[in-house]
Design a protein around this motif. Sequence first.
Motif, PDB file in Angstrom:
ATOM      1  N   LYS A  27     -41.863 -26.866  21.285  1.00 19.17           N
ATOM      2  CA  LYS A  27     -40.830 -27.795  20.799  1.00 19.17           C
ATOM      3  C   LYS A  27     -40.139 -27.219  19.567  1.00 19.17           C
ATOM      4  CE  LYS A  27     -40.274 -32.420  18.828  1.00 19.17           C
ATOM      5  NZ  LYS A  27     -40.960 -33.619  18.382  1.00 19.17           N
ATOM      6  N   VAL A  28     -40.912 -26.663  18.641  1.00 18.30           N
ATOM      7  CA  VAL A  28     -40.342 -26.060  17.436  1.00 18.30           C
ATOM      8  C   VAL A  28     -39.446 -24.881  17.817  1.00 18.30           C
ATOM      9  CG1 VAL A  28     -40.915 -24.729  15.359  1.00 18.30           C
ATOM     10  CG2 VAL A  28     -42.151 -26.840  15.871  1.00 18.30           C
ATOM     11  N   LYS A  74     -46.275 -28.329  20.922  1.00 17.62           N
ATOM     12  CA  LYS A  74     -45.622 -28.473  19.618  1.00 17.62           C
ATOM     13  C   LYS A  74     -44.903 -27.183  19.239  1.00 17.62           C
ATOM     14  CE  LYS A  74     -48.626 -32.014  17.617  1.00 17.62           C
ATOM     15  NZ  LYS A  74     -49.667 -32.299  16.609  1.00 17.62           N
ATOM     16  N   LYS A  75     -45.575 -26.047  19.473  1.00 18.88           N
ATOM     17  CA  LYS A  75     -44.948 -24.757  19.164  1.00 18.88           C
ATOM     18  C   LYS A  75     -43.709 -24.548  20.028  1.00 18.88           C
ATOM     19  CE  LYS A  75     -49.114 -22.451  17.530  1.00 18.88           C
ATOM     20  NZ  LYS A  75     -50.138 -21.445  17.825  1.00 18.88           N
ATOM     21  N   GLN A  97     -35.467 -24.581  17.205  1.00 21.72           N
ATOM     22  CA  GLN A  97     -34.889 -23.451  16.488  1.00 21.72           C
ATOM     23  C   GLN A  97     -33.816 -22.763  17.331  1.00 21.72           C
ATOM     24  OE1 GLN A  97     -38.436 -21.242  15.558  1.00 21.72           O
ATOM     25  NE2 GLN A  97     -38.680 -22.199  13.552  1.00 21.72           N
TER      26      GLN A  97
END
Length: 130
Positions: free
Chosen positions: A48-49, A45-46, A53
């Motif tokens: 992906k974020v 998830k990190k 960004q």
Amino acid sequence: DSASRIAEDIHQKHDAALVEVEARVKMAAARSAEEDMATALNAAKKDKVAALQALEISHEKALHSLHAELNDRLHTEMDTLIAQAENEKIAAVAAAMESNASDAVEKLEKAHAEEIRELEMKHAEVLAKA
């Protein structure tokens, strides 16, 4: 006989304890695997974020670059069109001036011819009187 029953009982209890220990080990391994999966999911998830960004930043840079390029093109085309319009204006003014000069020369030539005729007529009159 009693000793063999006791030995059998101990053996059964030992087997049951082994089964229970095995079950606990499997449960601990399953919990550990779940924790590892949760950690991996959080990391994904990190990632992906962070990727989103980075993509957003890249998109912003590309848009900014495109805007600057289009702005430069617009100014270049505007400068070219202004220069062409100025050249056309200069050419039109020069043509008008040439036309005006040509008209003025023609008028002067007519006026000069008229003056010469008048002088010739006066000269003829003077000669006729003399």
